[in-house]
Scaffold this motif. Sequence first.
Motif, mmCIF file in Angstrom:
data_model
loop_
_atom_site.group_PDB
_atom_site.id
_atom_site.type_symbol
_atom_site.label_atom_id
_atom_site.label_comp_id
_atom_site.label_asym_id
_atom_site.label_seq_id
_atom_site.Cartn_x
_atom_site.Cartn_y
_atom_site.Cartn_z
ATOM 1 N N SER A 219 0.820 -1.214 0.000
ATOM 2 C CA SER A 219 0.000 0.000 0.000
ATOM 3 C C SER A 219 0.853 1.263 0.000
ATOM 4 N N ASP A 220 2.045 1.212 0.628
ATOM 5 C CA ASP A 220 2.920 2.388 0.623
ATOM 6 C C ASP A 220 3.828 2.420 -0.605
ATOM 7 N N LEU A 221 3.590 1.483 -1.554
ATOM 8 C CA LEU A 221 4.311 1.399 -2.827
ATOM 9 C C LEU A 221 5.800 1.099 -2.665
ATOM 10 N N SER A 222 6.179 0.610 -1.509
ATOM 11 C CA SER A 222 7.532 0.076 -1.364
ATOM 12 C C SER A 222 7.522 -1.346 -1.916
ATOM 13 N N LEU A 223 8.658 -1.827 -2.327
ATOM 14 C CA LEU A 223 8.733 -3.154 -2.929
ATOM 15 C C LEU A 223 9.494 -4.132 -2.036
ATOM 16 N N GLU A 224 9.497 -3.856 -0.742
ATOM 17 C CA GLU A 224 10.230 -4.724 0.180
ATOM 18 C C GLU A 224 9.643 -6.130 0.210
#
Length: 417
Positions: A219-224
């Motif tokens: 949702s926070d557009l991080s790709l972790e």
Amino acid sequence: MPLRQSAYRQFHSTETAVTKVFNDLLLAADDGEVSALCLLDLTAAFDTVDHDLMLLKLERQFGLRGIVLKWFQTYLCDRTFRVIYNGSLSCTVHVSCSVPQGSVLGPRLFIMYTADLEEKVDEHSVNYHAYADDTQLYLRCVCDDTPTAVEKLEHCVTDTNQWMSANRLRLNPEKTELMRSGSKHSLSRLGGCGPAIKLGTDTIKGSGHVRVLGVTMSSDLSLEKHVSAVCAACFFHFRQIRRVRQSLDAGSAATLIHAFVTSRVDYCNAVLAGSPRVTTDKLQRVMNSVARVVSNTRKFHGGLSRLLHDELHWLDVTDRVQFKLAVLMYRCLHGMASLYLMDSCTPTADVAGRQHLRSASQQKLIVPRYRLNSYGRRCFAVAGPLTWNSLPDSLRDPALSLNIFRRQLKTHFFAKY
């Protein structure tokens, strides 16, 4: 054919589809807006195509008549099958629906069967993208308009469900997913995953992350989460290959590594543009580990950089991302990419009033303005032109063929080591 359908078409792939969707989500977040992404899942999509409706669409929507339409009718209708098991033959079953899977025409017929879905979604002013039967609906809004946007998306999903039912297709509510995306500040104002949407009698609740064509988006557009999942899969195959390494020569080991590991590292890696080093370093550790397996060296053996660059001729992960972006930009500028990606590339020479600039004669691109490095700079519309403009003039020569461009581009990156 629908412009936003990426399956079974030249210059279209799951990578281009994911790049487009992720680009739009990042642009919305950079503008301080939130997005709602809904992933629709069909139940046995290829098996429920109605033959009569298919032929009707071919005639009325695509203009096929006479002997051509008759050919499709004989291809689709009056099919039968039987099964042999343990020497026994089943009775004959008549196939009254579906398109033949495993054929060349089957997937294309399904795309034609669902072509008018794009028009149905456009009536609600909702963004649409699809890959075969995987459909993504998304729209953006400011935080204060979230209830209105959710209502619009719910109406769109409801109408889509009705369209599916009218065309003998069936949405699977259990596998339909919903995610809100945006900056952490914007998401905190929504409170959790935001409101749910209704799909008939079912409720689709928001999720913190979804999987879009093999890429896990948070949702926070991080790709972790995506990188962690890729690393877990890579290390699983790495351990299996390491067990049999002594029975393989170097060429066979490299083939297995490329098939099971580096292909996963490189898949959709254009979305990793601008990602922090803490994220890409995880993938670099994967590449370091498999390099030792290919070369059959120990874990703490020195000279890793020489092994990667000089012996194996492998680029670092960050350069692999830049390589993918540069190749995509080359394809866009030479008409070898999907239209929805080509729209992100604007040569300086094509902009009125800028033809006299030095950047126009150097084949550079316009870089759109953005607000935040963590969002705007990572989207393809910005990261792609930035990567292209950073290349030397010789690589931006429009006379270069794709193969020569790729070869010289790789040489350019190795010159930095």
